[in-house]
Design an enzyme around this catalytic site. Sequence first.
Site, mmCIF file in Angstrom:
data_model
loop_
_atom_site.group_PDB
_atom_site.id
_atom_site.type_symbol
_atom_site.label_atom_id
_atom_site.label_comp_id
_atom_site.label_asym_id
_atom_site.label_seq_id
_atom_site.Cartn_x
_atom_site.Cartn_y
_atom_site.Cartn_z
ATOM 1 N N ASP A 152 11.511 -10.416 -26.786
ATOM 2 C CA ASP A 152 11.293 -11.853 -26.672
ATOM 3 C C ASP A 152 11.677 -12.477 -28.017
ATOM 4 O O ASP A 152 11.913 -11.778 -29.007
ATOM 5 C CB ASP A 152 9.850 -12.188 -26.262
ATOM 6 C CG ASP A 152 9.774 -13.581 -25.633
ATOM 7 O OD1 ASP A 152 10.741 -14.359 -25.772
ATOM 8 O OD2 ASP A 152 8.751 -13.918 -25.018
HETATM 9 C C1 BGC Z 1 9.615 -17.067 -24.185
HETATM 10 C C2 BGC Z 1 10.455 -16.350 -23.162
HETATM 11 C C3 BGC Z 1 11.812 -16.998 -23.054
HETATM 12 C C4 BGC Z 1 12.453 -16.987 -24.424
HETATM 13 C C5 BGC Z 1 13.847 -17.551 -24.424
HETATM 14 C C6 BGC Z 1 10.343 -17.254 -25.495
HETATM 15 O O1 BGC Z 1 9.645 -18.101 -26.339
HETATM 16 O O2 BGC Z 1 8.416 -16.355 -24.384
HETATM 17 O O3 BGC Z 1 9.805 -16.329 -21.926
HETATM 18 O O4 BGC Z 1 12.579 -16.344 -22.101
HETATM 19 O O5 BGC Z 1 11.652 -17.747 -25.306
HETATM 20 O O6 BGC Z 1 13.859 -18.897 -24.217
#
Ligand code: BGC
Length: 733
Positions: free
Chosen positions: A264
């Site tokens: 993530d």
């Molecule tokens: C979130 C994810 C997301 C990623 C990309 C993160 O802050 O937890 O769920 O896919 O950002 O945008």
Amino acid sequence: MNVEKLKALLDDMSLDEKIGQLLQLTGLFFQKDVVITGPEGKCGFTDNDINLTGSILGTMGAEKLKKIQDEYQEKQPHHIPLLFMCDIINGYRTVFPIPLAQGCSFDPDLVCRAAQISAKESAAAGLHVTFSPMVDLVHDARWGRVMESTGEDPWLNSLYAKAIVEGYQGDSDHIGHGKIAACVKHFAAYGAPIGGREYNTVEISERTLREEYLPSYKAAVDAGAAMVMTSFNTLNRTPSSGNKKLMRGILREEMNFDGVLISDWAAIEEMVQHGVVENREQAAAVAIDAGVDIDMCTTSYAHNLKNLIEKKIVSVDLVNEAVWRILTLKNKLGLFENPYKDADAAEEKNIILCEAHRNEARKITADTFVLLKNENILPLAENKSSVAFIGPHIENREIYGFWSMYGEKDQTVSIADALRERFTDVKVAKGSPMLDASVGARVYADRKDLTATEEETKALLEEAETLAANVDTVVLALGEYRAMSGECKSRANICIPDCQMELFRRVHAVNPNVVVVLFTGRPLDIRDISQKAKGILVVWQPGTEGGHAIADTLYGEVNPSGKLSMSFPYSVGQVPVFYNEMRTGRPLKVGEEGYTSCYLDIPNTPLYPFGFGLSYSDFSISPITLSEDKMRVSGEMKASVNVKNTGSRKGKIAVQLYIKDHYAAVARPVRELKSIKKIELDAGEEQTVDFVIDRSMLEYIGPDMNYTVDPGVFSVYIGDCSTTENEAVFEVV
Ligand code: BGC
């Protein structure tokens, strides 16, 4: 490209090129006219990082992505195409209801259809991978990201996980035209942060992890999900992105996941903040060893892997392995033959928000609404002109949920828009601001239109009171603004904003015939409304066609059929509350509270339980008929009920089957959902609904952590809610 050629490509790549494949950057780095500020600006990426990065996130649009691809490939030594990824969660431009709402359809086909349309629209806009489905099981309504989950039940979540992956990808071996790759997230157990506070620690036993949290990820992997994303949290003290047992042991070896594992956002680097490594270099070594292939948006891999290999701390094999998986995904998407995949500006224009997608969205949306209360007030009669529509959500078009970054306000249908298509004279009033000033400042400091001064609020309330006093019925559209749930949107008080509750009280005092249309991204504490309103329809964050679907339901063209996939707590003090809790040694019997497991001041049961939802029809469900009274462990038997629509209009009902294992070697839940059948019956029509009970419904993880079935007594319950007492007992021999 055939496998030999792909292998030859890997062999020919320089180490720098390989490490580049393991970096993901945002699209901002590829837009020449953009000055990068904020956290991304400070990250320290070099031109070399940008020129060699393997994938980008968060940019959409056929022409834009084609241009980025062209310019990038020209510079990339082997002309390897970029992967384009984005968070398309509940639709691209045609926005569907948030995933929690979709979970309430109790209809995996419906959820699959929504994913198919999302894939089609976003593929035409150039996308290759969506960071969806989010299949984290949720129990705590304080956590803002419950809106992204399909709910509290492992079995139901697994059904949806499979449906969504299939909807996006189609055939997972070759992700063809109009399809995109799915990235299931957030592995693992991100949905269980302590106190419901975002990014907080997760501490759960291995049994709980395996019984409740892992099944939905596994279902997505079994359905062929091309990618998995790690979670931000520590799980039993180890950050997921550096958890080798979790990633290599459980995900890759046990679940046989051979796709791409992405961290993530900055989760590798955050291991430093977690205090388990000293710096980014160590974080990179731990993450690559744990099997994480792509580092999202930090320099941990890009600036350290080469050194780590030179110092012999990391083997180049680990890098090769990760690059191989990324190249394989690019190949599966056909990017070596056609780096644009489906990006097509003309197609994009034709299909995005087209009539067919809007019509489908309208139908899908209405099937996610949950009718919680109806004292003969709904549906409204078309000819009854004296209805007032009041509340800050009546004219609100920002009803597509936190994650719909591409949902367009101007393309979204509000309740008022839909009403004006039906009637020439529509009585509407805003009634109150959307947000209390204190919350408003935390949500969007610069959105003054979401809050109001005291004087403005007073004027809004007075206008609403006058209108409400002069009509037969008031429809009050209340609830959370879209940015009150989502990432980093935990709330300790899960109530409707005070300013809106004041509106409810003032309107109710002058006219008790109130229907509340509730907008929300999470289960809320709605005790007051539940006592006083005559009707409550939960519409969640319904998306582009929200207003139409709401009007269709209020006026009875659609008969509501949603069932809660997450319990509405009695109050926040009861959270986490969910139907499939474990049995206690001192279960509560109402009236005999004594030294039993209970609260002094509130009931144990939620205000509205999992599986609950009313219809404009009434349904009767007969006692259960079992084909046998004994079943062999590996045998099967049939459980049947007769369902009759005793109401006066056609309606759908989700018939639910629960199993209880009376005795096992470890404590088991009070009951567990094991099957659903959603059927539609005309007024007066009846149908026999058959379920097959088999071993998979009786299994549990035994003391040795293997799946087992204990012979003995079981109960099956079949009804229209998790609280059904329609029970039959059978023996497993
Ligand atoms: C979130 C994810 C997301 C990623 C990309 C993160 O802050 O937890 O769920 O896919 O950002 O945008």
